[in-house]
Design a protein around this motif. Structure first.
Motif: not given
Length: 522
Positions: A2-6, A111-117
């Motif tokens: 989910d989107a995060r706000l700080s 909103s989103a984070i994706s990580i790929k090797s």
């Protein structure tokens, strides 16, 4: 996600399976601010983005980059992971609006984070094979360890009685393994051999922490090996003084016996004074004075100041070692004896070195600390003259350096004894004082020899040297002088077996052991 706000910052930590390069995709969309005519349309969000603590986006404005609200914008980055942890941080740097449309809505928004090797993941099959192999090796090691412990405890037999005997003693010192000693000396490389004694060889070694050591390897052929080994450990462990060599520990494995000492860069005083040209050092007078006083202080500590009063029995120039700064340190306590105060003397088998043994000890086995004082006197003469006591014969009438010194004393010409290599660059008063102290120490009567504390005081010029008149012969009369000359000649001419050669090498370099019953037993 989910989107995060700080209001201020957001930090994400991703645990990666392996080290390497990873592609990071950051998905943004402005979902708080509006583009209508409401109060929510006047806000502006600006923040920074860090990946692996490196700034990748500066003053990032989602609405501006996406060209409107509720529109997605994606940014790709390559991150290098070295410790299997990937860190992503979003940080508000104080720019943009603060209270519009309400407090806390202007900070970073993701909103989103994706990580790929960027590489193929590890093969699970290989991993399973490695785990299986590791398990087998662990079990095998455990079995070997258990068998080793059983062998160590003697349950499986096969250990030598020599090791069992020494291991059973409460040796107050550190222990090294044979593997450590072997690695430190480069498998006892001949290039690391720095000495040879009656009870074995001495090697230089370097421990893993860089500490230089001297390893004394006791010969398994020596019948006295066990006794000398234990004696040396016990004596040196009880003695701590700047002028006594320091013992780091020992090694006992099978028939292997080792003593590990601090390393002395300049080897022995004998080699430095009258060794070969390549090993000989140039000593000015202040250095000779320093060495002589240092030896005297070490002996005074052994005889009078330490808790255990010890008679060394083998004080000689080859048993005085020199460190990097040429500070003298007494070594080789294998023949040492405890001097118990209630005993006037010790009756013992004669053991020592020809040319350094006091006459009462060499002839009758009568041992007190005054025998060490006599040996010190010989060493002091060698320091002044730069000559070996038993190898110095100005002519056929004199058989050692001490004999010649006594003649020069009678002639009133002690300055002739001083090493010619010093030229005229030396303190004549100190040189004469040292010679007189040496002659006082070598008095044929033990009662007339001074204590080592008095010797230190005289050498430093704090007290006057008490001179005693002496006959030019070493032991006071021609009969005893002739007897000792004959004995020295017979000992040096005796045929020797290979084992005996280890114990009796030549003259003043030899450690000699014999009976104390009479002169004929010499």
């Amino acid at each position: 996600m989910d989107a995060r706000l700080s209001p201020l910052s957001l930090t994400y930590y991703a645990r990666c399976l392996a080290k390497g390069n990873y592609t990071v995709k950051l998905h943004f969309a402005e979902i708080i601010f509006r583009d209508n005519r409401s109060f929510f349309s006047v806000g502006r969000r600006i923040f920074d983005v860090y990946i692996q603590e490196e700034l990748v986006l500066k003053d990032f404005d989602i609405e501006k980059e996406a060209q409107g609200v509720d529109k997605a914008v994606v940014r790709n980055f390559t991150a290098v992971v070295k410790n299997k942890i990937l860190e992503i941080r979003f940080y508000w740097a104080g720019k943009g609006t603060k209270d519009v449309p309400k407090r806390g809505t202007y900070g970073p928004l993701i909103s989103a984070i994706s990580i790929k090797s960027d590489f193929d993941p590890p093969d699970d099959r290989k991993k399973k094979i490695l785990i299986t192999v590791a398990a087998v090796l662990s079990v095998s090691s455990l079995i070997v360890l258990i068998l080793g412990i059983l062998w160590w405890k003697g349950c499986l037999g096969g250990r030598t009685s020599r090791e069992q005997e020494l291991r059973g003693l409460d040796l107050q010192t550190g222990f090294f393994t044979y593997r450590q000693i072997k690695a430190a000396t480069d498998n006892f490389d001949a290039a690391n051999k720095i000495g040879e004694g009656g009870f074995g060889s001495v090697y230089k070694g370097i421990l893993l922490d860089g500490t230089a050591i001297a390893v004394k390897k006791l010969s398994s052929r020596s019948k006295q090996g066990n006794r000398e080994f234990v004696t040396e450990i016990g004596m040196i462990s009880a003695l701590q003084h700047p002028n006594l060599v320091k013992l780091y520990g020992c090694c006992i494995e099978g028939n292997q016996l080792f003593l590990v000492y601090e390393y002395m860069e300049n080897n022995s005083l004998a080699r430095a004074l009258f060794g070969s040209d390549e090993h000989r050092l140039t000593f000015d007078w202040p250095m000779r004075q320093k060495i002589c006083v240092g030896i005297a202080r070490g002996m005074a500590f052994m005889h009078e100041e330490s808790t255990l009063k010890i008679v060394h029995r083998d004080i000689k120039s080859t048993n005085v070692l020199l460190d990097r700064d040429l500070n003298p340190k007494i070594s080789d306590f294998g023949l040492a004896k405890l001097d118990e105060e209630e005993n006037t003397h010790i009756s013992t088998r004669v053991a020592g070195t020809i040319g350094y043994m006091a006459p009462e000890y060499a002839l009758w086995g009568y041992l007190t600390y005054k025998a060490d004082v006599y040996s010190f006197g010989i060493v002091a003469l060698e320091i002044v003259a730069g000559m070996n006591n038993m190898k110095y014969r100005p002519n056929e009438n004199y058989f050692c350096l001490l004999d010649w010194a006594l003649v020069l004393q009678q002639r009133g010409n002690l300055m002739e004894l001083v090493d010619p290599k010093l030229g005229s660059e030396f303190n004549k008063e100190e040189a004469i004082r040292m010679i007189k102290v040496a002659l006082l120490c070598t008095n044929p009567s033990p009662a007339l020899r001074p204590k080592m504390s008095a010797v230190v005081s005289m050498l430093e010029g704090r007290t006057a040297v008490h001179e005693n008149g002496m006959d030019p012969s070493i032991y006071g009369d021609e009969l005893r002088l002739s007897a000792l000359k004959d004995q020295y000649g017979q000992i040096l001419q005796l045929p020797m077996s290979p084992n005996e050669t280890d114990s009796l090498i030549h003259s003043s370099n030899a450690t000699w052991i014999g009976s104390s019953t009479s002169a004929q037993d010499l």
